[in-house]
Motif scaffolding. Structure first.
Motif, PDB file in Angstrom:
ATOM      1  N   ASP A 271     -12.868 -11.885  37.325  1.00  0.00           N
ATOM      2  CA  ASP A 271     -13.895 -11.081  37.990  1.00  0.00           C
ATOM      3  C   ASP A 271     -14.366  -9.940  37.097  1.00  0.00           C
ATOM      4  O   ASP A 271     -15.520  -9.545  37.134  1.00  0.00           O
ATOM      5  CB  ASP A 271     -13.351 -10.490  39.289  1.00  0.00           C
ATOM      6  CG  ASP A 271     -13.082 -11.571  40.315  1.00  0.00           C
ATOM      7  OD1 ASP A 271     -13.706 -12.638  40.195  1.00  0.00           O
ATOM      8  OD2 ASP A 271     -12.257 -11.348  41.209  1.00  0.00           O
ATOM      9  N   PHE A 272     -13.429  -9.416  36.323  1.00  0.00           N
ATOM     10  CA  PHE A 272     -13.753  -8.306  35.423  1.00  0.00           C
ATOM     11  C   PHE A 272     -13.131  -8.574  34.062  1.00  0.00           C
ATOM     12  O   PHE A 272     -12.096  -9.244  33.961  1.00  0.00           O
ATOM     13  CB  PHE A 272     -13.180  -6.977  35.946  1.00  0.00           C
ATOM     14  CG  PHE A 272     -13.885  -6.468  37.168  1.00  0.00           C
ATOM     15  CD1 PHE A 272     -14.984  -5.618  37.056  1.00  0.00           C
ATOM     16  CD2 PHE A 272     -13.457  -6.840  38.441  1.00  0.00           C
ATOM     17  CE1 PHE A 272     -15.636  -5.143  38.182  1.00  0.00           C
ATOM     18  CE2 PHE A 272     -14.109  -6.375  39.567  1.00  0.00           C
ATOM     19  CZ  PHE A 272     -15.203  -5.531  39.437  1.00  0.00           C
ATOM     20  N   VAL A 273     -13.752  -8.022  33.018  1.00  0.00           N
ATOM     21  CA  VAL A 273     -13.112  -8.015  31.701  1.00  0.00           C
ATOM     22  C   VAL A 273     -13.253  -6.614  31.108  1.00  0.00           C
ATOM     23  O   VAL A 273     -14.078  -5.818  31.557  1.00  0.00           O
ATOM     24  CB  VAL A 273     -13.737  -9.046  30.725  1.00  0.00           C
ATOM     25  CG1 VAL A 273     -13.423 -10.465  31.151  1.00  0.00           C
ATOM     26  CG2 VAL A 273     -15.242  -8.814  30.589  1.00  0.00           C
ATOM     27  N   ILE A 274     -12.423  -6.366  30.096  1.00  0.00           N
ATOM     28  CA  ILE A 274     -12.527  -5.098  29.364  1.00  0.00           C
ATOM     29  C   ILE A 274     -12.978  -5.424  27.946  1.00  0.00           C
ATOM     30  O   ILE A 274     -12.393  -6.282  27.275  1.00  0.00           O
ATOM     31  CB  ILE A 274     -11.178  -4.364  29.325  1.00  0.00           C
ATOM     32  CG1 ILE A 274     -10.799  -3.934  30.753  1.00  0.00           C
ATOM     33  CG2 ILE A 274     -11.251  -3.150  28.415  1.00  0.00           C
ATOM     34  CD1 ILE A 274      -9.467  -3.236  30.844  1.00  0.00           C
ATOM     35  N   ILE A 275     -14.050  -4.753  27.531  1.00  0.00           N
ATOM     36  CA  ILE A 275     -14.566  -4.965  26.177  1.00  0.00           C
ATOM     37  C   ILE A 275     -13.489  -4.562  25.171  1.00  0.00           C
ATOM     38  O   ILE A 275     -12.880  -3.500  25.287  1.00  0.00           O
ATOM     39  CB  ILE A 275     -15.839  -4.114  25.942  1.00  0.00           C
ATOM     40  CG1 ILE A 275     -16.910  -4.441  26.988  1.00  0.00           C
ATOM     41  CG2 ILE A 275     -16.359  -4.293  24.518  1.00  0.00           C
ATOM     42  CD1 ILE A 275     -17.312  -5.887  27.067  1.00  0.00           C
ATOM     43  N   SER A 276     -13.260  -5.421  24.199  1.00  0.00           N
ATOM     44  CA  SER A 276     -12.216  -5.153  23.217  1.00  0.00           C
ATOM     45  C   SER A 276     -12.783  -5.295  21.802  1.00  0.00           C
ATOM     46  O   SER A 276     -12.744  -6.356  21.199  1.00  0.00           O
ATOM     47  CB  SER A 276     -11.052  -6.128  23.447  1.00  0.00           C
ATOM     48  OG  SER A 276     -10.081  -5.945  22.448  1.00  0.00           O
ATOM     49  N   THR A 277     -13.356  -4.184  21.321  1.00  0.00           N
ATOM     50  CA  THR A 277     -13.916  -4.133  19.967  1.00  0.00           C
ATOM     51  C   THR A 277     -13.491  -2.818  19.331  1.00  0.00           C
ATOM     52  O   THR A 277     -14.304  -1.914  19.170  1.00  0.00           O
ATOM     53  CB  THR A 277     -15.461  -4.171  20.007  1.00  0.00           C
ATOM     54  OG1 THR A 277     -15.909  -3.175  20.956  1.00  0.00           O
ATOM     55  CG2 THR A 277     -15.999  -5.508  20.419  1.00  0.00           C
ATOM     56  N   PRO A 278     -12.192  -2.681  19.018  1.00  0.00           N
ATOM     57  CA  PRO A 278     -11.660  -1.395  18.549  1.00  0.00           C
ATOM     58  C   PRO A 278     -12.552  -0.743  17.492  1.00  0.00           C
ATOM     59  O   PRO A 278     -12.860  -1.337  16.472  1.00  0.00           O
ATOM     60  CB  PRO A 278     -10.300  -1.768  17.972  1.00  0.00           C
ATOM     61  CG  PRO A 278      -9.919  -3.009  18.719  1.00  0.00           C
ATOM     62  CD  PRO A 278     -11.200  -3.738  19.002  1.00  0.00           C
ATOM     63  N   GLY A 279     -12.974   0.507  17.790  1.00  0.00           N
ATOM     64  CA  GLY A 279     -13.757   1.284  16.840  1.00  0.00           C
ATOM     65  C   GLY A 279     -15.198   0.835  16.716  1.00  0.00           C
ATOM     66  O   GLY A 279     -15.918   1.265  15.821  1.00  0.00           O
ATOM     67  N   ASP A 280     -15.638  -0.037  17.601  1.00  0.00           N
ATOM     68  CA  ASP A 280     -16.997  -0.575  17.465  1.00  0.00           C
ATOM     69  C   ASP A 280     -17.594  -0.806  18.855  1.00  0.00           C
ATOM     70  O   ASP A 280     -16.907  -0.675  19.861  1.00  0.00           O
ATOM     71  CB  ASP A 280     -16.931  -1.905  16.689  1.00  0.00           C
ATOM     72  CG  ASP A 280     -18.254  -2.218  16.013  1.00  0.00           C
ATOM     73  OD1 ASP A 280     -19.252  -1.494  16.246  1.00  0.00           O
ATOM     74  OD2 ASP A 280     -18.296  -3.203  15.258  1.00  0.00           O
ATOM     75  N   THR A 281     -18.884  -1.148  18.884  1.00  0.00           N
ATOM     76  CA  THR A 281     -19.499  -1.520  20.154  1.00  0.00           C
ATOM     77  C   THR A 281     -19.733  -3.029  20.163  1.00  0.00           C
ATOM     78  O   THR A 281     -19.674  -3.677  19.119  1.00  0.00           O
ATOM     79  CB  THR A 281     -20.859  -0.812  20.347  1.00  0.00           C
ATOM     80  OG1 THR A 281     -21.703  -1.145  19.241  1.00  0.00           O
ATOM     81  CG2 THR A 281     -20.699   0.688  20.450  1.00  0.00           C
TER      82      THR A 281
END
Ligand code: ZN
Length: 294
Positions: free
Chosen positions: A216-226
């Motif tokens: 249902d949800f995710v967390i963006i995972s791009t350490p130090g970046d967008t």
């Protein structure tokens, strides 16, 4: 070009007499003026008339653009219309009128006649005979290169400045059987692919391939970046937002295109696609969870 207070910068603005309520546009509808083609003729009429018609933009044959209604205000260009189940398109669209005489009939071997009686040389204007199921038969005047170039520039500005915009279509598509503009010579698919980035298989595959997402949800995972959010699941120039690392976003669908998994998410109130490998599933009440602020 950019947009300030609903007006495209660097474009002449002459306020129309008929301007409606505020809107959030998701669609661009293209029209022909079906009028005389002398510069300013159609624009003057659209800007001030007793028929209560108006439009956001008029593009002349020499490529000159005039804006008459802010992009976030309702204009009266489409009339009775429907787009993918939504009726009365003026309430969620931006109208662009291209100066063009509309459908013509043959006046002689060398000339075509407009509905208002004017004759044009077929050779001089490159007029072509064409028939489609949506337009029927007619003689049609091609748009000038200057018009198409001006239109593409304007669309690029609109789509890069207004995140709610999703598609480009024609009056005949939203008012079938009632309207024949844009004419059959208009390079609609070329312009849609240029602006919307639909040159790749992504869009064609989307229809059936889109499936409900596992999370249902995710967390963006791009350490130090967008992370780029895209209008379509492809790497064409179609970025519509950049999402900060560790942002938590709702997922509405997923798809696999060319072996790569994509998620359709909501961010900033609009839907778009991200590459799944940059998103971590949200587990319930995870200790140290920091992703709630979106
Ligand atoms: Zn129209």
């Amino acid at each position: 070009m950019g947009i300030q207070y609903g007006k495209v910068t660097g474009v002449d603005f002459k306020e129309a007499r008929w301007i409606g309520r505020e809107i959030v546009p998701s669609l661009v509808i293209l029209h022909d003026t079906a009028s005389r083609i002398e510069k300013g003729n159609a624009a003057r009429y659209l800007q001030n008339n007793d028929a209560k018609v108006s439009v956001q933009f008029v593009i002349e044959r020499d490529g000159h653009i005039e804006q008459q209604v802010p992009v976030n205000r309702k204009a009266s260009h489409a009339g009775k219309s429907e787009y993918h189940g939504r009726e009365w398109c003026n309430g969620f669209s931006i109208g662009i009128e291209m100066v063009n005489p509309g459908r013509m009939t043959r006046a002689s071997e060398q000339s075509a006649r407009t509905w208002f009686g004017q004759k044009f040389s077929i050779l001089e204007y490159g007029i072509e005979e064409a028939e489609t199921p949506q337009h029927g038969h007619g003689l049609w005047m091609p748009y000038t290169e200057e018009q198409i170039t001006a239109l593409v520039g304007l669309l690029q500005t609109l789509f890069s400045s207004i995140p709610s915009l999703e598609d480009i279509t024609t009056h005949w598509y939203v008012s079938p059987g009632r309207k024949v503009d844009s004419n059959p010579l208009f390079p609609l698919e070329h312009i849609r692919s240029l602006i919307l980035g639909r040159t790749d298989p992504a869009e064609a595959e989307l229809g059936d391939a889109e499936t409900p997402a596992a999370d249902d949800f995710v967390i963006i995972s791009t350490p130090g970046d967008t992370l780029n959010m895209r209008r379509w699941p492809s790497f064409n120039p179609n970025v519509i937002a950049q999402i900060a690392d560790e942002t938590r976003v709702p997922v509405i669908a997923s798809v696999t295109v060319g072996g790569r998994e994509w998620l359709k998410i909501i961010f900033g109130g609009i839907a778009g696609w991200i590459v799944k490998s940059y998103a971590a599933p949200v587990t319930f009440s995870r200790p140290g969870f920091r992703g709630a602020e979106t």
